[in-house]
Design a protein around this motif. Structure first.
Motif, short mmCIF file in Angstrom:
data_model
loop_
_atom_site.label_atom_id
_atom_site.label_comp_id
_atom_site.label_asym_id
_atom_site.label_seq_id
_atom_site.Cartn_x
_atom_site.Cartn_y
_atom_site.Cartn_z
N GLN A 451 -3.21 -6.76 -30.56
CA GLN A 451 -3.16 -6.48 -31.99
C GLN A 451 -3.41 -7.74 -32.80
OE1 GLN A 451 0.27 -5.94 -34.72
NE2 GLN A 451 -0.14 -3.75 -34.48
N ARG A 452 -2.87 -8.85 -32.34
CA ARG A 452 -3.06 -10.12 -33.04
C ARG A 452 -4.55 -10.47 -33.11
NH1 ARG A 452 0.25 -14.17 -35.65
NH2 ARG A 452 -0.89 -16.14 -35.52
N CYS A 453 -5.26 -10.29 -32.00
CA CYS A 453 -6.68 -10.64 -31.97
C CYS A 453 -7.53 -9.65 -32.75
CB CYS A 453 -7.16 -10.70 -30.52
SG CYS A 453 -6.52 -12.12 -29.59
N ALA A 460 -6.73 -17.02 -42.94
CA ALA A 460 -7.65 -17.31 -41.84
C ALA A 460 -9.05 -16.82 -42.19
CB ALA A 460 -7.17 -16.65 -40.56
N LYS A 461 -10.05 -17.54 -41.73
CA LYS A 461 -11.43 -17.15 -41.99
C LYS A 461 -12.26 -17.27 -40.72
CE LYS A 461 -11.57 -18.03 -46.95
NZ LYS A 461 -12.33 -18.64 -48.07
N PRO A 462 -12.01 -16.36 -39.77
CA PRO A 462 -12.84 -16.37 -38.56
C PRO A 462 -14.26 -15.94 -38.90
CG PRO A 462 -11.50 -14.40 -38.63
CD PRO A 462 -11.06 -15.24 -39.79
N LYS A 463 -15.17 -16.14 -37.98
CA LYS A 463 -16.51 -15.61 -38.17
C LYS A 463 -16.40 -14.11 -38.35
CE LYS A 463 -18.78 -19.20 -35.42
NZ LYS A 463 -19.60 -19.50 -34.21
N ARG A 464 -17.16 -13.58 -39.29
CA ARG A 464 -16.97 -12.17 -39.65
C ARG A 464 -17.29 -11.22 -38.51
NH1 ARG A 464 -19.84 -10.05 -44.32
NH2 ARG A 464 -18.45 -8.29 -43.93
N ASP A 465 -18.07 -11.66 -37.54
CA ASP A 465 -18.36 -10.79 -36.40
C ASP A 465 -17.46 -11.08 -35.20
OD1 ASP A 465 -19.34 -13.25 -35.59
OD2 ASP A 465 -21.25 -12.47 -34.85
N GLU A 516 -12.70 -19.95 -28.95
CA GLU A 516 -12.68 -19.26 -30.24
C GLU A 516 -11.56 -18.22 -30.28
OE1 GLU A 516 -15.77 -16.85 -33.20
OE2 GLU A 516 -16.49 -17.71 -31.30
N ILE A 517 -11.34 -17.54 -29.15
CA ILE A 517 -10.25 -16.57 -29.07
C ILE A 517 -8.90 -17.27 -29.22
CG2 ILE A 517 -9.09 -14.89 -27.59
CD1 ILE A 517 -11.80 -14.31 -26.30
N LEU A 518 -8.74 -18.39 -28.53
CA LEU A 518 -7.48 -19.14 -28.58
C LEU A 518 -7.20 -19.64 -29.98
CD1 LEU A 518 -7.78 -21.20 -25.26
CD2 LEU A 518 -6.55 -19.06 -25.64
N ILE A 519 -8.23 -20.13 -30.67
CA ILE A 519 -8.05 -20.65 -32.03
C ILE A 519 -7.64 -19.53 -32.98
CG2 ILE A 519 -9.28 -21.62 -34.01
CD1 ILE A 519 -10.93 -23.24 -31.97
N GLY A 522 -4.01 -18.30 -32.10
CA GLY A 522 -2.99 -19.29 -32.39
C GLY A 522 -2.23 -19.69 -31.14
N PRO A 523 -1.82 -20.96 -31.03
CA PRO A 523 -1.15 -21.44 -29.81
C PRO A 523 0.20 -20.78 -29.56
CG PRO A 523 -1.08 -23.11 -31.54
CD PRO A 523 -2.01 -22.04 -32.02
N GLY A 524 0.97 -20.51 -30.63
CA GLY A 524 2.28 -19.89 -30.46
C GLY A 524 2.20 -18.51 -29.83
N PRO A 525 1.40 -17.60 -30.40
CA PRO A 525 1.27 -16.27 -29.79
C PRO A 525 0.70 -16.31 -28.38
CG PRO A 525 0.54 -16.20 -32.07
CD PRO A 525 0.80 -17.65 -31.74
N ILE A 526 -0.22 -17.25 -28.11
CA ILE A 526 -0.78 -17.35 -26.76
C ILE A 526 0.31 -17.74 -25.76
CG2 ILE A 526 -2.31 -18.71 -25.28
CD1 ILE A 526 -3.85 -16.70 -26.85
N ALA A 527 1.13 -18.74 -26.14
CA ALA A 527 2.21 -19.18 -25.24
C ALA A 527 3.21 -18.04 -25.02
CB ALA A 527 2.90 -20.40 -25.83
#
Length: 598
Positions: A451-453, A460-465, A516-519, A522-527
């Motif tokens: 859900q986070r991804c 946040a401004k990820p690439k729109r695609d 790009e997925i990790l960024i 976020g490091p907290g949710p990944i951990a």
């Protein structure tokens, strides 16, 4: 096998008709329904002479303009953190016995919230319990169909809530194939079968379960207000319209907005929300209305970065050209998030492009659908009160990727009814015993990263695609790995082997995409996710012995096959309470790693 549904030409035409003035400066949507929404919904109400006061309760039960405004007001309060103060407790613990002359006055179970609660109540009543259902409105299902698989529906047959004939009667339509596709992908649609491919009538389902429930001696209290619960040493006393109802156990099936849930969670904001809008409309080309979309996108992330829109579509049983389409998105509950009414405006604009129409005028809207489904990372919800247990949406047992609690009830109905039956037999109705029923499930917790991804954080401004590329890559990898990986995920079941294979294959095929997925996550949710992933692996490793233990300690009269004499001998020395706890721990392992779905 694959197929392609071409929506690009219609989308190209629609882009030039972007509405003006739908959003104010800063990208925050205005709150009220637009003139277009009001016109559509009032025309439906006028045509059907629909009275919201008589509408069915539960998710999707209210489809009127007034219902939309009430839901948006609740969504605004949620985003602003309103109602989080310390009010009077709804459920209270009294350290003494209730003022009752005899325990025979008490029901075994009082189920609060009947639209989905009647499913569990019926199963418990027909297993020999004494059960009542308390429903604040009329106990009946909504008009709009629920979409489930045939295998999911058959869980109610195994639980005893329905007969096989009943299951056939409540299933109004079946369809295949089921497609998944993503905007910007050069790949053809992924095609599968028998996932959410049955349209079930909630009205018939609730009526059938109620009929079987009352036939077995169950009692329904409808149009009844639950004003509070006092828990004593020997029973719970429910205040129902000023009258005392006694029960050994209270099952809270009142949904995420349950006053008991709000009390236990302390009024905390949800960690995630799935907001859904849609319609059921007639006038689609019947020759093309034989398949469904399980998940699809037709745009990239919105230009103001408020989210990615996903779509579902299903044929409806009300006519060969009738089709239900949903648009949904995942987000947090920050105050800057858009109103549900503004999402409906986006729906009016995007839906024709999605379904290959020239405009909304090509179809006739029969009902407008909308819903709000909060989810909490701290789920399933563990009770803080003796004799009170949350189930369904109230417990947070549903996947953070799903909207609606029916699938969660169907998946867990046999586990819940069995656990409740054993709790009553062992008198294991205290807080600690009931918390073991809603134990930690790493598969559920691991789904939070998905859900986070699939959402966009404020600022946040990820690439729109980005999300479309992520979905295309993820689904492409799962398809290549086969049905044993793809199908559980499509049914909101996370498994260690399936998830592990997918991650390894994604990393190997798209190594430059991983950073790009990790960024974006976020490091907290990944951990945090990695901790749950390790637990998922441990649960998977223990699932086979856990299954053997659960089988060996089954209640008397259940399946006697494959009995282990040594384990059977050990189980004979255990008390009913000890057996109850061991079986709950074993079930937590089995369900916690998705092995129940195999």
């Amino acid at each position: 096998m694959r197929a392609r549904v071409d929506t690009a030409p219609a989308w190209t035409r629609a882009r030039g008709r972007r509405r003006v003035g739908a959003r104010v400066a800063g990208g925050v949507a205005r709150d009220g329904p637009s003139a277009r929404t009001i016109e559509i919904m009032e025309s439906i109400a006028s045509a059907r002479d629909d009275d919201d006061a008589s509408a069915a309760r539960g998710a999707g039960g209210t489809t009127t303009l007034e219902g939309l405004m009430r839901l948006d007001a609740a969504w605004t309060s949620m985003r602003r953190g309103a109602g989080r103060g310390d009010g009077e407790a709804f459920a209270r613990r009294r350290r003494r016995r209730a003022a009752t002359e005899t325990a025979s006055d008490a029901f075994d179970v009082a189920v609060c919230g009947g639209t989905l609660g009647i499913l569990v109540a019926c199963a418990l009543q027909r297993r020999g319990g004494r059960v009542c259902v308390i429903e604040r409105g009329e106990l009946r299902g909504r008009e709009q169909e629920w979409n489930v698989s045939r295998a999911e529906l058959e869980a109610l047959v195994r639980a005893g809530a329905l007969t096989a004939e009943d299951a056939d009667e409540v299933t109004m339509i079946e369809f295949n194939p089921i497609r998944c596709g993503f905007h910007g992908s050069e790949k053809e649609d992924i095609v599968t079968r028998d996932v959410l491919n049955c349209g079930v009538s909630p009205a018939r389902l609730v009526a059938k379960c109620r009929e079987r429930f009352e036939e077995a001696g169950g009692r329904v209290m409808e149009r009844a207000s639950l004003n509070g619960v006092d828990v004593y040493d020997d029973c719970a006393v429910l205040d129902v319209d000023g009258n005392a109802v006694h029960a050994r156990l209270v099952l809270d099936c009142m949904g995420f907005n349950s006053p008991i849930v709000r009390q236990i969670r302390g009024g905390a904001k949800p960690d995630g929300v799935c907001v859904v809008v849609g319609t059921c409309a007639e006038g689609f080309d019947a020759s093309k209305n034989e398949s469904a979309d399980l998940i699809r996108t037709v745009t990239d992330i919105e230009t103001d970065y408020r989210g990615q829109y996903f779509w579902e579509a299903f044929p409806a049983s009300s006519g060969p050209g009738d089709r239900t389409t949903y648009m949904f998105t995942y987000m947090d509950a920050e105050e800057a998030r858009p109103s549900i009414a503004s999402m409906l405006d986006d729906y009016w604009e995007y839906m024709p492009a999605y379904q290959g129409l020239s405009s909304m005028d090509d179809v006739k809207v029969k009902r407008v659908l909308f819903g709000l489904f909060p989810t909490f990372r701290n789920s399933p919800l563990k009770t803080e009160i003796d004799r009170v247990l949350a189930i369904g949406d109230a417990s947070g047992i549903q996947s953070p990727l799903s909207f609606g609690g029916l699938a969660a009830i169907l998946r867990h109905v046999n586990r819940i009814t069995g656990a409740v039956e054993e709790a009553l037999d062992a008198n294991a109705l205290d807080r600690d015993a009931l918390r073991s029923i809603n134990a930690y499930q790493p598969a559920l917790s691991a789904a939070w990263l998905f859900q986070r991804c699939m959402s966009v954080r404020i600022g946040a401004k990820p690439k729109r695609d980005f999300i479309n590329r992520l979905m295309t890559t993820n689904f492409g990898v799962m398809e290549a790995l086969g049905e044993d990986v793809m199908r559980p995920f499509l049914q909101d079941v996370v498994t260690f082997k399936g998830l592990g294979k997918t991650l390894v294959s994604m990393t190997a095929s798209k190594p430059l995409f991983v950073p790009e997925i990790l960024i974006n996550a976020g490091p907290g949710p990944i951990a945090d996710w990695f901790r749950h992933f390790i637990a998922l692996g441990m649960y998977d490793l223990l699932s086979s012995p856990a299954g053997a233990v659960a089988h060996a300690l089954r209640p008397a009269g259940q399946d006697e096959s494959n009995a282990n004499p040594l384990v059977e001998a050990v189980s004979g020395s255990l008390s009913p309470r000890q057996k109850f706890f061991i079986r709950r721990h074993a079930e937590a392992v089995i369900y916690g790693c998705g092995r129940d779905a195999h």
